[in-house]
Design a protein around this motif. Structure first.
Motif, short mmCIF file in Angstrom:
data_model
loop_
_atom_site.label_atom_id
_atom_site.label_comp_id
_atom_site.label_asym_id
_atom_site.label_seq_id
_atom_site.Cartn_x
_atom_site.Cartn_y
_atom_site.Cartn_z
N SER A 24 -47.30 53.31 6.90
CA SER A 24 -47.41 54.17 8.09
C SER A 24 -48.72 54.94 8.02
O SER A 24 -49.10 55.43 6.96
N TYR A 25 -49.40 55.08 9.17
CA TYR A 25 -50.66 55.80 9.19
C TYR A 25 -50.99 56.22 10.62
O TYR A 25 -50.45 55.70 11.59
N LEU A 83 -49.42 56.71 15.93
CA LEU A 83 -48.73 56.58 14.65
C LEU A 83 -48.27 55.13 14.56
O LEU A 83 -47.46 54.68 15.36
N THR A 106 -43.13 49.66 3.63
CA THR A 106 -43.49 50.21 4.94
C THR A 106 -44.81 50.95 4.80
O THR A 106 -44.95 51.83 3.94
N SER A 134 -46.58 52.11 12.28
CA SER A 134 -45.70 51.85 11.14
C SER A 134 -45.50 50.34 11.02
O SER A 134 -45.04 49.69 11.97
N GLU A 135 -45.87 49.79 9.88
CA GLU A 135 -45.83 48.35 9.66
C GLU A 135 -44.86 48.01 8.52
O GLU A 135 -44.82 48.71 7.50
N THR A 136 -44.12 46.94 8.69
CA THR A 136 -43.27 46.39 7.62
C THR A 136 -43.93 45.13 7.09
O THR A 136 -44.27 44.23 7.86
N SER A 160 -44.61 48.99 14.66
CA SER A 160 -44.26 49.96 15.69
C SER A 160 -45.49 50.79 15.99
O SER A 160 -46.18 51.26 15.07
#
Length: 510
Positions: A198-199, A56, A196, A58-60, A31
């Motif tokens: 996120s960064y 921002l 997850t 966000s990776e799964t 995302s």
């Protein structure tokens, strides 16, 4: 021993002694939420090479967690990642340490990291095609001439006139084929987990781009808007859930981007020219050939790629959601946020918005007699009754009017963030057909007297406003006020003129 030709992308640097390294090559789902550059207003266009917004991300990911001390490498993160902002959730025992691998694998970085090491120099004879290999040691890096030491002595790479290639046995430690974030873990047992990551990442931005078609009567506007997502990052995010956020979230700009190092290899040989190769210098009397013409300047858009999604009114459009005081615009379908490119998705589509054309002059003190610059402005209210009634994010506006054969650009302006119910004004530029003239008629200590005349050579009435820079007293007319200053608003008849006599009153400025 099996050797690898440059560039080699399959080997990875080994971890510390006794530490297992596992690699996640890319996200299973991602995302991307893009926040605007807070210092850029609607009149300023984005420059793909200099984007000061952020995202921002966000990776799964599905990862293998080694037992004991381990190192998990997340490949394919954004090159502009702010490592200190990274949050990893889903690891059973958490994270000990985070590191960004800032050196990307490239011909230049591979060469620089191999200085002082033994490599193989492969040469091919132009005459016979015979290939020979020689051992060599790299003595200087990729900046300028690359110096190699062989058993024959020192020489510069590819300056012998013979095709030659450096062959590396392995990749030096610390080089990554993709932007990579690594985390150190400590787990009591080996496991597989869905985590997850996120960064925040710099090098992103977005804006709204409005296109309006003005009716011949000048009182209706068909307004269409795109949301333009821009990424100056080297990483592409495929099939991403994409969102943009309008507003000014409170964020401390203290993050430090570590630019991945992946410079190209530029080889130079020692000068080998002759005096006849030096061009004649142009002298003051014109002797010698003229200098060559400069190359044409490249447009900033030449190197940019813009992908447009949703060209018709029935096509995909972003949806608006509330986010506290902010507004979130969500792309309803997965899209690819490609590296170094822009993407446009349909955003707003409103037909027959009620607008008013206004010709405005700003009147200040000055010369005895002068013409006053007049600006053409389109004005409306952001209400449902006017045909709008939705938040309008910052962006540039291009207004067209129907010509005989095709639409003609009337002017360009900008819209700043507008909430529902606010006035919306689009300043299009200098007006034509409406003129204003100021003459000083009397000068006194108690204040000077002036005559303002405005004329209209169009075949329809126009709305005219004179915005005065300080308090005045009008002769026999009541004035309104705008932003605390006197305002004279009047309709100029078709092919007619209006006039206002006024005087300055120094006592009002105290």
């Amino acid at each position: 021993m099996r050797r690898a030709l440059l560039p080699l992308l399959m080997l990875l640097p080994s971890g510390a002694a006794g530490q297992v390294v596992t690699t996640s090559s890319g996200p299973d789902a991602v995302s991307v939420t893009i926040y605007r550059d807070p210092n850029r207003d609607g009149s300023q266009k984005m420059q793909l090479s200099w984007l000061n917004g952020y995202a921002l991300i966000s990776e799964t990911r599905r990862v293998d967690i080694p037992a004991g001390d381990g190192d998990i490498r997340f490949e394919g993160v954004a090159g502009g990642i702010l490592p200190e902002s990274a949050i990893v959730t889903g690891l059973p025992d958490g994270v000990i340490e985070k590191n960004q691998d800032a050196y990307l694998l490239s011909p230049a970085s591979l060469l620089d990291r191999s200085i002082g090491r033994r490599v193989h120099l492969r040469r091919t004879s132009r005459a016979t095609g015979e290939v020979r290999e020689h051992e060599a040691v790299i003595r200087s890096g990729a900046a300028g001439a690359v110096i190699l030491q062989t058993e024959q002595g020192l020489e510069a790479l590819r300056c012998t006139g013979i095709p030659e290639t450096i062959v590396y046995d392995k990749i030096p430690e610390g080089l990554s084929a993709k932007p990579t974030l690594s985390v150190r873990t400590r787990s009591v047992a080996a496991a597989t987990a869905t985590i997850t990551l996120s960064y925040l990442a710099t090098g992103f931005d977005w804006q709204a781009n409005y296109v309006g078609n003005l009716s011949p009567s000048g009182d209706r506007l068909d307004l269409f808007a795109w949301v333009t997502l821009a990424s100056g990052d080297e990483t592409s995010f495929v099939d991403a859930s994409a969102q943009t956020v309008a507003g000014r979230p409170n964020r401390e700009d203290g993050g430090r981007r570590i630019m991945p190092q992946a410079s190209p290899l530029s080889l130079q040989c020692w000068p080998a020219g002759k005096t006849s190769d030096i061009p004649l210098v142009q002298t003051h009397d014109g002797a010698g050939p003229p200098p060559p013409a400069p190359p044409p300047m490249a447009s900033p858009m030449m190197a940019e790629e813009i992908v447009v999604t949703g060209m018709s009114r029935s096509a995909m459009k972003v949806t608006q959601e509330g986010l506290g005081d902010l507004k979130l615009y969500r792309v309803p379908e997965p899209v690819t946020v490609a590296s170094n490119s822009q993407k446009q998705v349909a955003m707003i589509d409103r037909e027959k918005v009620k607008v008013e054309s206004v010709y405005r002059a700003e009147i200040h003190g000055g010369a005895e007699e002068r013409l006053v610059q007049i600006r053409m402005i389109l004005r409306t209210r952001n209400r449902t009754s006017e045909g709008l009634g939705l938040p309008l994010p910052t962006g540039g506006v291009a207004i067209f009017v129907e010509g005989r054969a095709r639409p003609i650009l009337l002017g360009e302006g900008a819209i700043e963030d507008k909430a529902v119910g606010e006035d919306v004004e689009i300043e299009l530029g200098d007006a034509s057909g409406v003129l204003a003239h100021v003459v000083k008629t009397e000068e006194r200590k108690q204040g000077s007297s002036f005559l303002l005349t405005a004329s209209n050579d169009q075949d329809r009435p126009v709305r005219f406003e004179a915005d005065f820079g300080k308090d005045i007293v009008a002769a026999g007319k009541a004035l309104g006020r705008r932003n605390g200053r006197p305002l004279w608003a009047v309709t100029i008849p078709a092919n007619g003129r209006v006039a206002l006599r006024y005087r300055t009153d120094p006592t009002r400025d105290r």
